[in-house]
Design a protein around this motif. Structure first.
Motif, PDB file in Angstrom:
ATOM      1  N   UNK A  70       0.817  -1.216   0.000  1.00  0.00           N
ATOM      2  CA  UNK A  70       0.000   0.000   0.000  1.00  0.00           C
ATOM      3  C   UNK A  70       0.852   1.268   0.000  1.00  0.00           C
ATOM      4  N   UNK A  71       2.139   1.159   0.388  1.00  0.00           N
ATOM      5  CA  UNK A  71       3.037   2.314   0.412  1.00  0.00           C
ATOM      6  C   UNK A  71       3.407   2.753  -0.997  1.00  0.00           C
ATOM      7  N   UNK A  72       3.375   1.836  -1.964  1.00  0.00           N
ATOM      8  CA  UNK A  72       3.754   2.189  -3.336  1.00  0.00           C
ATOM      9  C   UNK A  72       2.864   3.303  -3.871  1.00  0.00           C
ATOM     10  N   UNK A  73       1.575   3.272  -3.529  1.00  0.00           N
ATOM     11  CA  UNK A  73       0.678   4.342  -3.968  1.00  0.00           C
ATOM     12  C   UNK A  73       1.085   5.673  -3.363  1.00  0.00           C
ATOM     13  N   UNK A  74       1.502   5.670  -2.104  1.00  0.00           N
ATOM     14  CA  UNK A  74       1.946   6.914  -1.461  1.00  0.00           C
ATOM     15  C   UNK A  74       3.226   7.450  -2.109  1.00  0.00           C
ATOM     16  N   UNK A  75       4.053   6.566  -2.635  1.00  0.00           N
ATOM     17  CA  UNK A  75       5.299   7.003  -3.244  1.00  0.00           C
ATOM     18  C   UNK A  75       5.078   7.711  -4.574  1.00  0.00           C
ATOM     19  N   UNK A  76       4.149   7.200  -5.413  1.00  0.00           N
ATOM     20  CA  UNK A  76       4.028   7.709  -6.781  1.00  0.00           C
ATOM     21  C   UNK A  76       2.654   8.266  -7.122  1.00  0.00           C
ATOM     22  N   UNK A  77       1.630   8.003  -6.322  1.00  0.00           N
ATOM     23  CA  UNK A  77       0.280   8.438  -6.632  1.00  0.00           C
ATOM     24  C   UNK A  77      -0.449   7.416  -7.490  1.00  0.00           C
ATOM     25  N   UNK A  78      -1.779   7.527  -7.589  1.00  0.00           N
ATOM     26  CA  UNK A  78      -2.586   6.513  -8.298  1.00  0.00           C
ATOM     27  C   UNK A  78      -2.267   6.386  -9.776  1.00  0.00           C
ATOM     28  N   UNK A  79      -1.918   7.504 -10.446  1.00  0.00           N
ATOM     29  CA  UNK A  79      -1.707   7.454 -11.897  1.00  0.00           C
ATOM     30  C   UNK A  79      -0.518   6.566 -12.263  1.00  0.00           C
ATOM     31  N   UNK A  80       0.533   6.603 -11.461  1.00  0.00           N
ATOM     32  CA  UNK A  80       1.732   5.829 -11.752  1.00  0.00           C
ATOM     33  C   UNK A  80       1.751   4.478 -11.050  1.00  0.00           C
ATOM     34  N   UNK A  81       0.680   4.138 -10.328  1.00  0.00           N
ATOM     35  CA  UNK A  81       0.675   2.896  -9.560  1.00  0.00           C
ATOM     36  C   UNK A  81       0.922   1.649 -10.412  1.00  0.00           C
TER      37      UNK A  81
ATOM     38  N   UNK B 137       2.569   1.254 -13.183  1.00  0.00           N
ATOM     39  CA  UNK B 137       3.969   1.232 -13.589  1.00  0.00           C
ATOM     40  C   UNK B 137       4.891   0.963 -12.411  1.00  0.00           C
ATOM     41  N   UNK B 138       4.648   1.627 -11.286  1.00  0.00           N
ATOM     42  CA  UNK B 138       5.504   1.434 -10.107  1.00  0.00           C
ATOM     43  C   UNK B 138       5.385   0.015  -9.575  1.00  0.00           C
ATOM     44  N   UNK B 139       4.170  -0.528  -9.589  1.00  0.00           N
ATOM     45  CA  UNK B 139       3.971  -1.895  -9.130  1.00  0.00           C
ATOM     46  C   UNK B 139       4.703  -2.882 -10.029  1.00  0.00           C
ATOM     47  N   UNK B 140       4.641  -2.653 -11.344  1.00  0.00           N
ATOM     48  CA  UNK B 140       5.346  -3.535 -12.272  1.00  0.00           C
ATOM     49  C   UNK B 140       6.856  -3.420 -12.112  1.00  0.00           C
ATOM     50  N   UNK B 141       7.360  -2.200 -11.923  1.00  0.00           N
ATOM     51  CA  UNK B 141       8.798  -2.034 -11.693  1.00  0.00           C
ATOM     52  C   UNK B 141       9.217  -2.692 -10.380  1.00  0.00           C
ATOM     53  N   UNK B 142       8.326  -2.651  -9.390  1.00  0.00           N
ATOM     54  CA  UNK B 142       8.613  -3.363  -8.145  1.00  0.00           C
ATOM     55  C   UNK B 142       8.764  -4.859  -8.415  1.00  0.00           C
TER      56      UNK B 142
END
Length: 424
Positions: free
Chosen positions: A137-148, A150-155
């Motif tokens: 759930x912290x990933x959303x706080x790091x990048x915001x919903x729009x980039x979620x 992409x950030x999740x996939x990079x994770x």
């Protein structure tokens, strides 16, 4: 100079790395996750050495490590929705480092016993029950919903880079200096995650307003009851995770019992699986929309079929070749399910919903480990892959038959709600 489509594609897939806080998080996670995968190989190999290749003992360690996830992660999700996720992650990583250090010192002193491994696995499971829902759930706080997405996939990408590096390095280090050294290196790796977390700028986090009243686990479950699209995905994840995603348990047995090889070959098997997963993560980094139920089910079918076929591999080279597409299908399925759930839920309940996802994905491992342990003990090492692949395939086929194009679901906080049936 004109830049071609390849440059644009690369920039699109890496766009979350333009966020400073996410870069710090990713670097720390690569180091820590590499150490964690090295630790997993070392722990499994130590158990086999201490017990004379006991599949039952290996299943017991796995069950002990994931039982706390099953029992405590929903509470961990409640903590993630109520408290500072960065602080929770810092504490959980420090605790995990201490547990790894203690076991590593025992092993290097030649004082480790099987019960020590059991205790360390259970303690690590307790830390993970807090760390995993907070991290997801912290990933959303790091990048915001729009980039979620992409950030999740990079994770997933850096996690699988670690899955390639960790087992390969662990196999070599075990032969060179023993399992204790690997465990001590894992303990050191947690400092990178803690350093990255503490270097972040809190003002740049995309934090949702704190709830006026303490969140309850039952509120997250009540939210899910109103969302059949989320429940259907969670049910499929449960079936695949319970029976199919037990490759960390079956691969060491395949390496040691079926192919009669050593730790280095076990590392290669795990690295082949992780290599396919890494390709899936990089592919998933291009996703912008919420995946459809049909897409999730199709990749569940692909994973089940590939795992079933891998169980028939006649030798090590064939197994290595088959594990690459198996790894691709497994991670693509898990990531698609993850994105479908995260992008379809209410941010106020995200910690608890992702905690339930974690309970299903990882907390089912103890039951799956017992199932695989019993199957391999009775029918041989290959049966873990046969049974797991067959059940996953059947469950995904049922989900595919029931899949329908959903009505568009607005993604909270996302600038543009898209139909759920759009391409990944």
């Amino acid at each position: 100079m004109t830049r071609g489509p390849g440059h644009h594609l690369l920039a699109t897939s890496l766009r979350s790395l333009t966020v400073r806080n996410f870069r710090l998080f990713a670097v720390g996670q690569i180091a820590s996750a590499t150490g964690t995968w090295m630790m997993a190989v070392a722990q499994d190999w130590l158990v086999l050495e201490l017990t004379g290749n006991s599949g039952a003992a290996l299943a017991t360690v796995t069950a002990l490590q994931f039982t706390p996830v099953l029992l405590l992660t929903l509470y961990g999700g409640r903590l993630a929705d109520r408290y500072d996720k960065r602080a929770l992650l810092t504490g959980a990583n420090i605790a995990s480092g201490v547990f790894a250090l203690a076991l590593g010192l025992l092993v290097t002193a030649d004082a480790a016993r099987l019960w020590h491994v059991y205790a360390a696995a259970a303690a690590l499971g307790v830390a993970n029950s807090v760390e995993v829902p907070a991290r997801l759930s912290f990933i959303t706080e790091l990048v915001g919903p729009e980039l979620l997405p992409n950030a999740s996939a990079l994770s997933g990408a850096y996690f699988n880079i670690a899955r390639v590096l960790g087992p390969s390095l662990a196999g070599l280090l075990i032969q060179w200096s023993g399992t204790g050294t690997v465990m001590l290196l894992n303990a050191v790796s947690y400092t990178a995650t803690v350093a990255g977390l503490r270097a972040m700028r809190p003002a740049e986090l995309h934090r949702a307003p704190r709830p006026a009243t303490p969140p309850r686990v039952t509120e997250g479950l009540a939210h899910l009851r109103t969302r059949p699209d989320l429940l259907t995905t969670l049910a499929l994840v449960a079936a695949v995770a319970l029976f199919g995603l037990n490759l960390p348990l079956t691969l060491p047995l395949m390496a040691r019992v079926v192919f009669h090889t050593g730790a280095a070959s076990f590392g290669l098997l795990t690295a082949a699986l992780a290599g396919g997963s890494l390709l899936a993560a990089l592919t998933g980094a291009l996703r912008r929309d919420r995946p459809s139920a049909r897409l999730v089910a199709v990749w569940g079918c692909a994973f089940g079929a590939l795992e079933l076929i891998t169980g028939w591999a006649p030798n090590l080279p064939v197994a290595l070749a088959l594990l690459v597409p198996t790894g691709f299908a497994s991670l693509y399925f898990v990531q698609a399910a993850n994105h479908r759930i995260q992008l379809g839920g209410d941010p106020a309940h995200r910690g608890r919903v992702m905690a339930l996802y974690t309970v299903i994905l990882q907390g089912s491992t103890p039951l799956g480990a017992l199932f695989v342990g019993a199957a391999t003990h009775t029918l041989g090492a290959r049966s873990g892959l046969w049974a797991g692949g067959l059940v996953a395939l059947l469950a995904a086929l049922v989900a595919l038959a029931r899949a329908r194009d959903d009505a568009p679901v607005p993604v909270p906080g996302h600038p543009q709600a898209r139909p759920t049936g759009s391409r990944p």
